[in-house]
Design an enzyme around this catalytic site. Structure first.
Site, PDB file in Angstrom:
ATOM      1  N   LYS A 171       0.867  -1.181   0.000  1.00 19.88           N
ATOM      2  CA  LYS A 171       0.000   0.000   0.000  1.00 19.88           C
ATOM      3  C   LYS A 171       0.902   1.229   0.000  1.00 19.88           C
ATOM      4  O   LYS A 171       1.465   1.605   1.027  1.00 19.88           O
ATOM      5  CB  LYS A 171      -0.904   0.057   1.229  1.00 19.88           C
ATOM      6  CG  LYS A 171      -1.943   1.211   1.118  1.00 19.88           C
ATOM      7  CD  LYS A 171      -2.396   1.757   2.453  1.00 19.88           C
ATOM      8  CE  LYS A 171      -1.551   2.888   2.945  1.00 19.88           C
ATOM      9  NZ  LYS A 171      -1.640   4.152   2.146  1.00 19.88           N
ATOM     10  N   GLU A 246      10.211   1.972  10.360  1.00 20.68           N
ATOM     11  CA  GLU A 246      11.142   3.099  10.260  1.00 20.68           C
ATOM     12  C   GLU A 246      10.291   4.345  10.396  1.00 20.68           C
ATOM     13  O   GLU A 246       9.453   4.639   9.547  1.00 20.68           O
ATOM     14  CB  GLU A 246      11.897   3.061   8.929  1.00 20.68           C
ATOM     15  CG  GLU A 246      13.078   4.013   8.880  1.00 20.68           C
ATOM     16  CD  GLU A 246      12.718   5.348   8.258  1.00 20.68           C
ATOM     17  OE1 GLU A 246      12.605   6.338   9.031  1.00 20.68           O
ATOM     18  OE2 GLU A 246      12.554   5.415   7.039  1.00 20.68           O
ATOM     19  N   CYS A 280      13.133  12.119   6.955  1.00 28.60           N
ATOM     20  CA  CYS A 280      13.028  11.748   8.362  1.00 28.60           C
ATOM     21  C   CYS A 280      14.357  11.855   9.093  1.00 28.60           C
ATOM     22  O   CYS A 280      14.389  12.014  10.320  1.00 28.60           O
ATOM     23  CB  CYS A 280      12.466  10.334   8.499  1.00 28.60           C
ATOM     24  SG  CYS A 280      13.320   9.125   7.463  1.00 28.60           S
ATOM     25  N   GLU A 380       9.026  16.873  15.327  1.00 30.11           N
ATOM     26  CA  GLU A 380       9.471  16.706  13.947  1.00 30.11           C
ATOM     27  C   GLU A 380       8.629  17.615  13.056  1.00 30.11           C
ATOM     28  O   GLU A 380       7.407  17.463  12.963  1.00 30.11           O
ATOM     29  CB  GLU A 380       9.318  15.250  13.503  1.00 30.11           C
ATOM     30  CG  GLU A 380       9.854  15.011  12.112  1.00 30.11           C
ATOM     31  CD  GLU A 380       9.762  13.551  11.685  1.00 30.11           C
ATOM     32  OE1 GLU A 380      10.654  13.091  10.962  1.00 30.11           O
ATOM     33  OE2 GLU A 380       8.787  12.880  12.075  1.00 30.11           O
TER      34      GLU A 380
END
Length: 477
Positions: A171, A246, A280, A380
């Site tokens: 997906k 992750e 990231c 973040e």
């Protein structure tokens, strides 16, 4: 695109099982839809998992040489569609054309070539005394991938799964799905056996959750936010499947006092701004010695101000738009929090660049005099926003750099490799990068703490898709 309203299941393109429900794919440079995809349902996931389960016994039994031949065909088929993939990435992500061609699409060839090399040298069996240690494919793998480096994360999962002998259901992100549809066509063109690779488009709460909790899925490999990763792990818990993640990051970039300050600050700023800050592992917290803080500010300003924010098609564009309105609004709120909480705004700030009146464009923004308790130092941001934090001592900066729930990456800059190594050894992160090294497809990639579990790339990634079996008494005593 002829297959945008279909899914790739059991070797053919099929219509959605529960009728057509569509989602617009937005070009973030114009804020307008340029395509539509079909949204999948639980029934589509059931079909894809059934196809993957049916294909697993035969594919798991293939030889290493057969899988190598398949992966080499895949590499050639990928190269043949390289330009199509790069152009799709540029349009759906807003990535500058040069970045999409040189880096985004190139990650696919880089990871696949490295996994071919890894498989060539990988041993699946080892005899220890009279016991045979065998590494076997884990089974059907559900893969949920993000929008920020789409082909990188797709290939980080598909390549080791193929090498291991697993079958899979992918997906991709519904925000940037077009590159994945082309990739499915590439898989078909390479002659991947039916059922080995299946693609179902859709959103996380529907298709992502259905994959995560499906009893026919043996492993979920997820890349995305820590918030979404927690939901995946909870959905997967009842079936006790392996969950490989992750997740997010808030990476520290420590500049020691013996560093070439101009180079270290310049490359640090550019690293954060590349891909419009949507990485990231971006080094978003730059720690500089307090006595060099003002000088670092001046270098950061002179680096960030000339970086061109522009349309993806312009050759000199460094920053394209961020991927969506949701991301744009989140980044704007966090920039405003930096201002309201008292950080020094060096360059950039809220709002679009003055020359752009539409598109999700964010000003490259640098804050200085940032303290550890500020929102911009804790959360973040996933946008082109750098925080500069002054420090007094080496012990202090190590402690502060590690004081985060994340642990994906750290960066250390020093004129002394010995000093840099000493600091690197103290970092609580899955990767440490010393003096801005070249990218290494053979280095393990993954995080400590809330940045995830497991590793990707090369043999580290391949191991994640394998079970270990010990057959005791296999050999005569």
């Amino acid at each position: 695109m002829s297959h945008a309203l279909q899914f790739y299941i059991d070797g053919v393109w099929v219509d959605p099982a529960a009728g057509l429900k569509t989602l617009d794919v937005i070009d973030p440079s114009t804020e307008e839809a340029f395509a539509q995809i079909a949204l999948g349902s639980e029934a589509d996931v059931d079909k894809a998992v059934a196809a993957a389960r049916a294909a697993f016994p035969a594919f798991a039994a293939t030889s290493k040489q057969e899988r190598l031949a398949l992966m080499r065909r895949l590499l050639e088929a990928y190269k043949a569609r390289y330009a199509d993939i790069a152009n799709a990435l540029s349009q759906e992500m807003g990535a500058p054309k040069e970045l999409a061609h040189r880096a985004q699409a190139a990650m696919g060839t880089g990871h696949l070539a490295k996994m071919i090399e890894t498989l060539e040298n990988f041993e699946f069996e080892e005899l220890r005394g009279t016991t045979l240690i065998a590494k076997e494919p884990i089974g059907v793998v559900g893969m949920i991938t993000p929008w920020n480096w789409p082909l990188n994360q797709i290939m980080c999962k598909v390549a080791p799964a193929l090498a291991a002998g697993c079958t899979m259901v992918l997906k991709p992100s519904e925000i940037a799905p077009m590159n994945a549809i082309i990739f499915a066509e590439v898989m078909h063109e390479a002659g991947v056996p039916k059922g080995v690779f299946n693609l179902v488009n859709g959103d996380g709460p529907t298709v992502g959750e259905a994959i995560s909790r499906h009893p026919g899925v043996d492993m979920v490999s997820f890349t995305g936010s820590t918030r979404a990763g927690i939901l995946v792990a909870k959905a997967a818990a009842d079936t006790v499947k392996r969950v490989h993640q992750e997740l997010g990051g808030k990476s520290a970039n420590i500049l020691l006092d013996d560093v070439d300050l101009k180079r270290a600050v310049k490359l640090g700023v550019e690293s954060v701004m590349r891909n419009s800050g949507q990485s990231c592992n971006a080094p978003t917290r730059m720690f500089v010695p307090a006595r060099l803080h003002d000088e670092a500010i001046a270098i950061a300003r002179s680096t960030a101000e000339p970086l061109k924010v522009g349309t993806p098609s312009e050759a000199d564009t460094f920053l394209g738009p961020v991927v969506s309105e949701i991301q744009f609004d989140k980044i704007q709120r966090l920039i405003e929090s930096g201002v309201s909480e008292g950080a020094t705004l060096v360059v950039g700030g809220p709002g679009r660049p003055e020359h752009l009146n539409r598109g999700y464009y964010v000003r490259p923004t640098v804050f200085a005099n940032v303290t550890d308790d500020m929102t911009i130092a804790r959360e973040e941001i996933f946008g082109p926003v750098l925080s500069i934090l002054p420090y007094e001592s080496e012990d202090e900066v190590v402690a502060r750099a590690n004081d985060t729930p994340y642990g994906l990456a750290s960066y250390v800059q020093s004129g002394s490799l010995e000093r840099a190594r000493k600091v690197a050894a103290q970092m609580r992160s899955g990767n440490v990068y010393i003096n801005y090294p070249a990218w290494d497809a053979g280095a393990p990639f993954g995080g400590y703490k809330q940045s995830g579990n497991g590793r990707e790339y090369a043999d580290f990634g391949l191991e994640e898709f394998l079970e270990i079996k010990g057959t005791v008494g296999y050999a005569a005593a």
